[in-house]
Design an enzyme around this catalytic site. Structure first.
Site, mmCIF file in Angstrom:
data_model
loop_
_atom_site.group_PDB
_atom_site.id
_atom_site.type_symbol
_atom_site.label_atom_id
_atom_site.label_comp_id
_atom_site.label_asym_id
_atom_site.label_seq_id
_atom_site.Cartn_x
_atom_site.Cartn_y
_atom_site.Cartn_z
ATOM 1 N N GLU A 159 37.077 44.363 40.337
ATOM 2 C CA GLU A 159 35.791 44.548 39.665
ATOM 3 C C GLU A 159 34.850 45.348 40.549
ATOM 4 O OE1 GLU A 159 34.148 40.822 38.380
ATOM 5 O OE2 GLU A 159 35.814 40.379 37.034
ATOM 6 N N HIS B 292 32.288 40.794 32.866
ATOM 7 C CA HIS B 292 31.904 39.614 33.660
ATOM 8 C C HIS B 292 30.531 39.098 33.225
ATOM 9 C CE1 HIS B 292 32.970 37.540 37.678
ATOM 10 N NE2 HIS B 292 32.277 36.715 36.918
#
Length: 534
Positions: A266, A284
Site C-alpha cells: 500500500e 483502506h
C-alpha cells in the site's frame, strides 16, 4: 504531577478537539500536522518532546528515535502501527500506544458493507447504470440470509461483525485460537478449526493482525479447501490472503467474488485482484468515518496525557497496561520493586542467569507484569543507567536471562511482601521488602536475615562475623569522616554467626571511607549503595 509540563508534538492531522484535550489536561502541545512528511525537520526538533502523537504519515524509524532524547511515549491514533519501529522504541525505553477500539465499529461496518457489495455486485451495477445501460439480468446476486459466515479472528472487530451478521440471520462460525467456548457462546457463534470453517463458509471475513503466523493464512492451499462459490472479504491487513492465488481461484470460478480494503503493498497501484469481475476494492477505508477519526484522536490524547501526568498506561504495545487507579495504588509497590532490583543489581558483579520474583499476600493480586518491569529495570540500571520499565525487559531478554514469577497467600507477619532472588553461576542472592501504611518501602530480609530498614538515597551495606564492637566501629568511622547516619539497622543469623548492617546515610561516602573499613579485616563485604527515592 511533573514539576514542568510535559511537551507533546502532534506531527499528523488530528482534530482540534483532541489537541485541546492535551491543553486542558496541562500538557504543552505543538500542533504541526504536516511535519510528519518532513523527516529532516522532524528529526531536528523531536528531541524537545516527551510525547509524539501520530497517524500513519509519520514514520518513526530507529534513526528518528536516536534523535528523540527526551521521548517517553508515542501515541498512534488508530490501530495499525506499521509506521513505528516498535523494537527500536522498546530498546530506547519509549512506550508505543495505539487506539484499538476507537474505530472498531467503523471497520466492522465496512466489512459488512463490503460483503453486501460483493454479494449483490453493487459497484459494477452502479457503473453500468451510470453508463446508461439497464442490465438487470447481468447482475444476479445472492442473499446473505441463512448463509454461513466464517469469521477468522473473533476479537473486538471480529466480534462486532459476528453480532451484525447474526442480526442479518446468517449462521456464524468462527476460528480464533484465543476464542474460549464461553466467549463463543456469548457471541452466539460456533467455534471451529480453520479447515472446518473453510469447508462450511459461504462468506469468509478476516479480522486478525498480520503476524508470522497469520501471513497468508488464506494461502493457495487454504483457498483450495474452501467451498465452491465462496466470497472472501478482507478489511483487516494486507498479506493475510495470497492475492495471486485468490485471483486464480476467481478466474477459475472456484471463488465467486472478493471484497478487499487492504493489500500486500500500500498504496496499491496494482494488484492481481484489480479489474477482475465480482471483485470490490477500496483504498483502506476501514477506519475512514468522521466518527472513527474523531474517536481515535480523542482516545490517543487522553491516553498520552494520562501516561505523562499520572503514569497510567493504556493500550501499550510494548509494556503492560496500568490504569490510573492501579498506578495510584501500586505506586509504593512499584518503587519497592525498583529498590529491590537496585539492591541486587548493585550487589551482583557476575552475569545474571535468572531472576525469580515472589509476590506474597495482597501484592500478588496487583498488576504483576508492571511490577516485574520495575524489578528488572532496578536490576539493569546498575550496569545501564539509561534503561527504564519499557527497555529493561528487552535488555534482559537479549542477555538470555530467565524470568519467573510466583504468587502465594499471606504467609507471615506482613500483609504483603515481595522477595527477589537473582541467580548467577556462583551464587543466589535474595532480598525482600514491603510497604508500610505510610507508603514508604522497607527492606525486611537480606540473605535470609530479617531486618527492618528504611530505604534512603545513600546507603551502606556490610557483612561481618557477629562480634562485639562493629556498631561502634561503623559509627565512629562515619563520624570521623563527617557522614551523618539517618538510620542504622542490624541483623544476624544467630549469636556469633553471620551478621549484616545497613546504614541509611545523609550523604554519599568517599571511597576512602570504604577502604578504611575494609582495612580493619572485620568485614567480608563493604558496599555503598545508591537508590532513586524521588
Amino acid at each position: 504531577m511533573p514539576d514542568m509540563a510535559p511537551r507533546v508534538l502532534v506531527s499528523d492531522e488530528l482534530s482540534e478537539t483532541a489537541v485541546q484535550i492535551f491543553r486542558d489536561r496541562g500538557v504543552e502541545v505543538d500542533y504541526m500536522p504536516k511535519l510528519g512528511k518532513d523527516k529532516e525537520k522532524l528529526a531536528e526538533i523531536i528531541g524537545q518532546y516527551d510525547g509524539l502523537a501520530i497517524r500513519s504519515a509519520t514514520k518513526v524509524t530507529e534513526k528518528l528515535l536516536e534523535q528523540a532524547t527526551n521521548l517517553k511515549v508515542i501515541g498512534r491514533a488508530g490501530i495499525g502501527v506499521d509506521n513505528v519501529d516498535i523494537p527500536a522504541a522498546s530498546r530506547k525505553g519509549v512506550i508505543v500506544m495505539n487506539t484499538p477500539f476507537g474505530n472498531s465499529i467503523t471497520t466492522a461496518e465496512h466489512a459488512i458493507a463490503m460483503m453486501f457489495a460483493c454479494a449483490r455486485q453493487l459497484p459494477e451495477a452502479n457503473a453500468s447504470t451510470h453508463a446508461g445501460k439497464w442490465e438487470k439480468s447481468r447482475f444476479m446476486g445472492v442473499e446473505l440470509f441463512n448463509k454461513t459466515l466464517g469469521v477468522i479472528g473473533a476479537g473486538n472487530i471480529g466480534g462486532i461483525v459476528c453480532d451484525r451478521a447474526l442480526g442479518l440471520s446468517m449462521k456464524v462460525v468462527a476460528y480464533d485460537p484465543f476464542l474460549s467456548e464461553e466467549r463463543a457462546k456469548a457471541l452466539g457463534v460456533t467455534k471451529v478449526e480453520l479447515d472446518d470453517l473453510l469447508a462450511r463458509a459461504d462468506f469468509i471475513t478476516l479480522h486478525v493482525p498480520l503476524t508470522d503466523k497469520t501471513r497468508n493464512i488464506l494461502s493457495a492451499e487454504a483457498i483450495a479447501k474452501t467451498k465452491k462459490g465462496v466470497r472472501i472479504i478482507n478489511c483487516a491487513r494486507g498479506g493475510l490472503v495470497d492475492e495471486k492465488a485468490l485471483a486464480e481461484a476467481i478466474k477459475s470460478g472456484h471463488v465467486a467474488g472478493a471484497a478487499f480494503d487492504v493489500f500486500e503493498v500500500e498504496p496499491a497501484s496494482e494488484s492481481p485482484l484489480f479489474n477482475l469481475p465480482n471483485v470490490v476494492v477500496t483504498p483502506h477505508l476501514g477506519a475512514s468515518t468522521t466518527e472513527a477519526q474523531e474517536n481515535v484522536a480523542l482516545q490517543v490524547a487522553e491516553q498520552m496525557s494520562d501516561y505523562l501526568l499520572t503514569g497510567a498506561v493504556q493500550n501499550a504495545l510494548n509494556m503492560p497496561s496500568v490504569t490510573a487507579e492501579e498506578a495510584a495504588v501500586m505506586g509504593p509497590w512499584v518503587k519497592l520493586a525498583g529498590h529491590l532490583g537496585a539492591f541486587v543489581g548493585q550487589m551482583t558483579d557476575e552475569p545474571i542467569k535468572a531472576i525469580n520474583v515472589l509476590y506474597d499476600g495482597a501484592v500478588g493480586e496487583m498488576n504483576l507484569a508492571a511490577l516485574n518491569c520495575a524489578t528488572i529495570a532496578g536490576i539493569m540500571k546498575a550496569t545501564n543507567p539509561d534503561v527504564n520499565l519499557v527497555s529493561a525487559p528487552v535488555v534482559a531478554k537479549e542477555r538470555g536471562i530467565q524470568i519467573s514469577t510466583t504468587t502465594q497467600a499471606k504467609s507471615g507477619a506482613f500483609d504483603a511482601y515481595i522477595k527477589l532472588t537473582v541467580v548467577t553461576d556462583k551464587r543466589e542472592r535474595s532480598v525482600a521488602g514491603t510497604c508500610f501504611s505510610d507508603g514508604k518501602p522497607r527492606f525486611i530480609q537480606i540473605k535470609g536475615i530479617n531486618i527492618d530498614a528504611e530505604v534512603g538515597r545513600h546507603m551502606l551495606y556490610t557483612t561481618n562475623e557477629d562480634v562485639p564492637g562493629i556498631i561502634g566501629l561503623l559509627g565512629m568511622t562515619m563520624g570521623k569522616n563527617g557522614v551523618n547516619i539517618a538510620n542504622f539497622t542490624l541483623g544476624r543469623t544467630s549469636v556469633g554467626q553471620e551478621a549484616i548492617a545497613i546504614l541509611y546515610l545523609d550523604q554519599a561516602i568517599d571511597p576512602k571511607v570504604v577502604e578504611t573499613l575494609e582495612s580493619t579485616g572485620l568485614f567480608q563485604q563493604v558496599k555503598p549503595l545508591e537508590f532513586d527515592v524521588a
